[in-house]
Design a protein around this motif. Structure first.
Motif, PDB file in Angstrom:
ATOM      1  N   PHE A 167       5.243  -2.832  37.953  1.00 44.84           N
ATOM      2  CA  PHE A 167       4.421  -3.414  39.180  1.00 44.84           C
ATOM      3  C   PHE A 167       5.665  -4.432  39.769  1.00 44.84           C
ATOM      4  CE2 PHE A 167       1.577  -6.267  41.516  1.00 44.84           C
ATOM      5  CZ  PHE A 167       0.974  -5.660  42.164  1.00 44.84           C
ATOM      6  N   ILE A 168       5.767  -5.437  38.919  1.00 43.46           N
ATOM      7  CA  ILE A 168       6.772  -6.292  38.977  1.00 43.46           C
ATOM      8  C   ILE A 168       8.123  -5.915  39.670  1.00 43.46           C
ATOM      9  CG2 ILE A 168       8.194  -8.324  38.282  1.00 43.46           C
ATOM     10  CD1 ILE A 168       5.786  -8.718  36.428  1.00 43.46           C
ATOM     11  N   LEU A 169       8.725  -4.767  38.949  1.00 43.20           N
ATOM     12  CA  LEU A 169       9.774  -4.084  39.520  1.00 43.20           C
ATOM     13  C   LEU A 169       9.708  -3.640  41.008  1.00 43.20           C
ATOM     14  CD1 LEU A 169      12.686  -2.831  39.111  1.00 43.20           C
ATOM     15  CD2 LEU A 169      11.480  -0.925  37.985  1.00 43.20           C
ATOM     16  N   GLY A 170       8.623  -3.119  41.261  1.00 42.67           N
ATOM     17  CA  GLY A 170       8.135  -2.717  42.553  1.00 42.67           C
ATOM     18  C   GLY A 170       8.405  -3.879  43.524  1.00 42.67           C
ATOM     19  N   ARG A 171       7.755  -4.811  43.201  1.00 41.66           N
ATOM     20  CA  ARG A 171       7.641  -6.077  44.197  1.00 41.66           C
ATOM     21  C   ARG A 171       9.071  -6.476  44.354  1.00 41.66           C
ATOM     22  NH1 ARG A 171       4.425  -7.579  47.484  1.00 41.66           N
ATOM     23  NH2 ARG A 171       4.503  -9.715  46.932  1.00 41.66           N
ATOM     24  N   ALA A 172       9.932  -6.442  43.431  1.00 44.44           N
ATOM     25  CA  ALA A 172      11.313  -6.891  43.437  1.00 44.44           C
ATOM     26  C   ALA A 172      12.101  -6.052  44.455  1.00 44.44           C
ATOM     27  CB  ALA A 172      11.925  -6.853  41.970  1.00 44.44           C
ATOM     28  N   VAL A 173      11.755  -4.775  44.487  1.00 43.22           N
ATOM     29  CA  VAL A 173      12.479  -3.650  45.310  1.00 43.22           C
ATOM     30  C   VAL A 173      11.834  -3.962  46.737  1.00 43.22           C
ATOM     31  CG1 VAL A 173      12.760  -1.195  45.773  1.00 43.22           C
ATOM     32  CG2 VAL A 173      12.864  -1.888  43.460  1.00 43.22           C
ATOM     33  N   GLN A 174      10.750  -4.330  46.945  1.00 36.92           N
ATOM     34  CA  GLN A 174       9.981  -4.388  48.223  1.00 36.92           C
ATOM     35  C   GLN A 174      10.589  -5.723  48.746  1.00 36.92           C
ATOM     36  OE1 GLN A 174       5.537  -4.498  47.067  1.00 36.92           O
ATOM     37  NE2 GLN A 174       5.806  -4.842  49.253  1.00 36.92           N
ATOM     38  N   LEU A 182       5.814   2.042  46.653  1.00 34.48           N
ATOM     39  CA  LEU A 182       5.516   3.456  45.800  1.00 34.48           C
ATOM     40  C   LEU A 182       5.532   2.912  44.388  1.00 34.48           C
ATOM     41  CD1 LEU A 182       7.306   6.099  47.934  1.00 34.48           C
ATOM     42  CD2 LEU A 182       4.725   5.676  47.518  1.00 34.48           C
ATOM     43  N   LEU A 183       6.485   2.240  44.124  1.00 33.67           N
ATOM     44  CA  LEU A 183       6.694   1.875  42.566  1.00 33.67           C
ATOM     45  C   LEU A 183       5.309   0.973  42.197  1.00 33.67           C
ATOM     46  CD1 LEU A 183      10.160   0.904  42.354  1.00 33.67           C
ATOM     47  CD2 LEU A 183       9.227   2.639  40.860  1.00 33.67           C
ATOM     48  N   VAL A 242      -3.725   0.241  48.808  1.00 32.34           N
ATOM     49  CA  VAL A 242      -3.334  -0.739  49.486  1.00 32.34           C
ATOM     50  C   VAL A 242      -1.764  -0.683  49.599  1.00 32.34           C
ATOM     51  CG1 VAL A 242      -3.013  -3.288  49.753  1.00 32.34           C
ATOM     52  CG2 VAL A 242      -5.189  -2.135  48.940  1.00 32.34           C
ATOM     53  N   PHE A 243      -1.097  -0.294  48.516  1.00 32.48           N
ATOM     54  CA  PHE A 243       0.488   0.015  48.366  1.00 32.48           C
ATOM     55  C   PHE A 243       0.767   1.248  48.862  1.00 32.48           C
ATOM     56  CE2 PHE A 243      -0.972  -3.727  45.497  1.00 32.48           C
ATOM     57  CZ  PHE A 243       0.248  -4.353  45.828  1.00 32.48           C
ATOM     58  N   LEU A 244       0.298   2.350  48.647  1.00 27.19           N
ATOM     59  CA  LEU A 244       0.696   3.837  48.780  1.00 27.19           C
ATOM     60  C   LEU A 244       0.414   4.320  50.114  1.00 27.19           C
ATOM     61  CD1 LEU A 244      -0.724   5.481  45.583  1.00 27.19           C
ATOM     62  CD2 LEU A 244       1.504   4.797  46.011  1.00 27.19           C
ATOM     63  N   GLY A 245      -0.547   3.529  51.001  1.00 20.07           N
ATOM     64  CA  GLY A 245      -1.074   4.122  52.198  1.00 20.07           C
ATOM     65  C   GLY A 245       0.250   3.368  53.183  1.00 20.07           C
ATOM     66  N   ILE A 246       1.081   2.379  53.093  1.00 20.12           N
ATOM     67  CA  ILE A 246       1.618   1.785  54.132  1.00 20.12           C
ATOM     68  C   ILE A 246       2.988   2.626  54.247  1.00 20.12           C
ATOM     69  CG2 ILE A 246       3.066  -0.034  54.619  1.00 20.12           C
ATOM     70  CD1 ILE A 246       1.062  -1.815  53.446  1.00 20.12           C
ATOM     71  N   PRO A 247       3.642   3.054  53.099  1.00 21.61           N
ATOM     72  CA  PRO A 247       4.841   3.983  53.617  1.00 21.61           C
ATOM     73  C   PRO A 247       4.706   4.898  54.462  1.00 21.61           C
ATOM     74  CG  PRO A 247       4.697   3.447  51.310  1.00 21.61           C
ATOM     75  CD  PRO A 247       3.333   2.987  51.735  1.00 21.61           C
ATOM     76  N   ALA A 248       3.567   5.524  54.384  1.00 16.17           N
ATOM     77  CA  ALA A 248       3.293   7.126  55.439  1.00 16.17           C
ATOM     78  C   ALA A 248       3.213   6.436  56.818  1.00 16.17           C
ATOM     79  CB  ALA A 248       2.034   7.545  54.917  1.00 16.17           C
ATOM     80  N   LEU A 249       2.796   5.056  56.960  1.00 11.18           N
ATOM     81  CA  LEU A 249       2.745   4.729  58.308  1.00 11.18           C
ATOM     82  C   LEU A 249       4.296   4.175  59.037  1.00 11.18           C
ATOM     83  CD1 LEU A 249      -0.360   2.239  58.017  1.00 11.18           C
ATOM     84  CD2 LEU A 249      -0.130   4.708  58.843  1.00 11.18           C
ATOM     85  N   VAL A 250       5.223   3.979  58.057  1.00 11.19           N
ATOM     86  CA  VAL A 250       6.537   3.709  58.568  1.00 11.19           C
ATOM     87  C   VAL A 250       7.220   4.580  59.306  1.00 11.19           C
ATOM     88  CG1 VAL A 250       8.826   3.021  57.648  1.00 11.19           C
ATOM     89  CG2 VAL A 250       6.783   2.294  56.474  1.00 11.19           C
ATOM     90  N   ALA A 251       6.807   6.042  59.016  1.00 13.55           N
ATOM     91  CA  ALA A 251       7.688   7.105  59.748  1.00 13.55           C
ATOM     92  C   ALA A 251       7.510   6.748  61.405  1.00 13.55           C
ATOM     93  CB  ALA A 251       7.011   8.355  59.508  1.00 13.55           C
ATOM     94  N   VAL A 252       6.555   6.442  62.186  1.00 17.57           N
ATOM     95  CA  VAL A 252       6.453   6.321  63.349  1.00 17.57           C
ATOM     96  C   VAL A 252       7.417   5.260  63.998  1.00 17.57           C
ATOM     97  CG1 VAL A 252       4.894   5.908  65.463  1.00 17.57           C
ATOM     98  CG2 VAL A 252       4.048   7.341  63.256  1.00 17.57           C
TER      99      VAL A 252
END
Length: 495
Positions: A132-139, A121-122, A197-207
């Protein structure tokens, strides 16, 4: 107890007998229906789905990254978007091993998935390259937490007879993403924008979360011995984890900037990294001691040599043989299927008595495939040669990577499964970085950095020696891995 000072590995049956009653009862059950049998179905589908989504993100992000960096005016910081993920994942691996050994893998897995989603999301909402780099670090932190926690789940929730099968499923879950990930990411980037590409994946984690977490809570939650006092986190190991991340980051930076001034961060990185590695890997790893140390070392040798070589294959095909980037990428597409096949082969019960020989054979295939790669620099050699060679190399990697995971769990007492799994992943990730840095430095030193300067090989010029300087040393490293395969059986193991 740290990985370095852990006692000699015990027989797997003895180790599991000393675990929690719940884990022992799971082992004693006859595995009806395999990993998709009723006792394991929800857990297997859930954790394999998590691996699938991480695999999809890993294969898709490379397609969207150049567009994201250009839009955020961050091309000079492009490499750090990758290294930030790597350095924080190393820390996450060690933290996850501590967390899982002391309190069970459930918390580490949930936190890792949450951090991974937060990082996506970041990155997807970044308005500047630093965000963007901070988001990759959290990932990366989340990815490190997840991968080690998953190994501990496998160790505690599945009987030994089913572990090769679930680890083979992990490998198979990379096949579809490796083929369709770049295609989907390219389509989404072109029509909807790189952010999705980044925002779509978190929604798929719920299942997968809904499926996996309740099953993990039933089978692998809590410490191995619920009646024992919970130990505090080992602050020394946490400091070493920070050291290994910092040292790896400095070495990566130095490898990307071939100037005399870069020697300073390189020296500082090595001074910080070496004691951290010695403190986090099992005692005897650096000298290939038999048993667990050689398993951990082999994992790094296999992964590092293969990934470092594979990274240069598309560039070689584009600049030296004039292939389009799409065709160059497709030359490696069959590898996903043969990697899964190799993992499946090692999971067969009849292969169990021959696991060490299987690993040696796999490393010979890897070495041969890497050594074959520079042959396509000769115009008379068909370009499809690399596709065939890489298919065999991936077959070998499937046998080796899954087998090292199986052997690590067999040689690890339950209370040390987290720390030792973290050591395995550290060896994997660290060798990827260091061998890539070494190969990249050799490539640049021989003029390879100009190979991609033009749109065609004719414009850019030919640099076969630069590519050969990458592939042949990596083939030699892989061949050394075949020797390591003869040292995997612990002298203390009765199997």
């Amino acid at each position: 107890m740290t990985a370095r000072d852990s006692r000699d590995p015990r027989d797997a049956d003895v180790a599991i007998a000393s675990a929690a009653p719940e884990a022992a009862s799971v082992l004693d059950e006859e595995p009806v229906g395999g990993v998709l049998g009723k006792p394991y179905r929800a857990l297997s589908i859930g954790i394999v789905s998590v691996v699938f989504l991480i695999a999809f993100e890993a294969t898709a992000v490379g397609t969207a990254m150049p567009v994201a960096a250009r839009e955020l005016d961050g091309i000079p910081l492009y490499a750090f978007a990758f290294s930030a993920y790597f350095t924080t994942s190393l820390f996450g691996m060690v933290l996850s091993g501590q967390w899982a050994d002391r309190r069970g893998p459930l918390g580490a897995l949930a936190a890792g998935i949450g951090a991974f989603a937060a990082g996506l999301l970041l990155a997807g909402t970044a308005g500047a390259m630093w965000q963007f780099i901070l988001g990759r670090a959290v990932q990366g932190l989340g990815g490190g937490l997840v991968i080690v926690a998953l190994y501990v789940v496998v160790s505690r929730a599945y009987p030994e007879a089913l572990r090769p099968s679930i680890l083979a499923a992990f490998a198979a879950s990379w096949v579809i993403p490796s083929v369709i990930g770049p295609l989907i990411a390219g389509t989404v980037t072109e029509h909807a924008g790189w952010r999705w590409v980044f925002l779509g994946i978190p929604a798929l984690v719920a299942v997968p979360l809904a499926l996996a977490l309740p099953a993990i809570r039933r089978t692998a939650a809590g410490p191995v011995d619920p009646d024992a006092p919970v130990e505090a986190f080992d602050r020394r190991r946490i400091r070493l984890a920070l050291g290994i991340s910092l040292g790896a980051g400095l070495l990566q930076y130095a490898g990307q900037d071939l100037r005399w001034l870069s020697l300073l961060p390189a020296v500082v990185g090595a001074v910080v990294l070496v004691p951290a590695v010695l403190g986090l890997l099992p005692r005897g790893t650096y000298r290939a001691a038999r048993g667990l140390p050689s398993v951990v070392l082999l994992r790094g040798v296999a992964a590092g040599s293969f990934i470092a070589a594979e990274s240069f294959v598309p560039l070689m095909l584009v600049t030296e043989r004039g292939l389009s980037p799409t065709l160059a990428g497709l030359s490696l597409a069959s590898g996903g299927a043969t990697w899964a096949l190799g993992s499946y082969v090692q999971s067969r019960p009849r292969m169990e008595p021959h696991r060490e020989k299987l690993v040696v054979s796999g490393m010979v295939l890897v070495a041969a495939s890497i050594a074959t790669a520079p042959s396509v620099l000769i115009d008379a050699v068909p370009v499809w040669t690399i596709a065939v060679a890489w298919a065999f190399g991936c077959l070998g990697m499937g046998m080796v990577i899954a087998s090292t995971s199986v052997l690590l769990l067999r040689l690890s007492p339950p209370e040390d499964a987290g720390s030792n799994s973290a050591a395995l992943q550290i060896s994997d990730g660290l060798s990827n970085s260091l061998l890539l840095a070494g190969g990249g430095a050799a490539f640049a030193a021989l003029g390879g950095g100009m190979a991609g300067a033009g749109h065609t090989a004719e414009v850019a010029g030919s640099h076969p020696a630069a590519f050969t300087a990458v592939f042949l040393p990596m083939a030699a490293v892989a061949l050394a891995g075949a020797w390591l395969g003869t040292r995997l059986r612990s002298p203390h193991c009765v199997h």
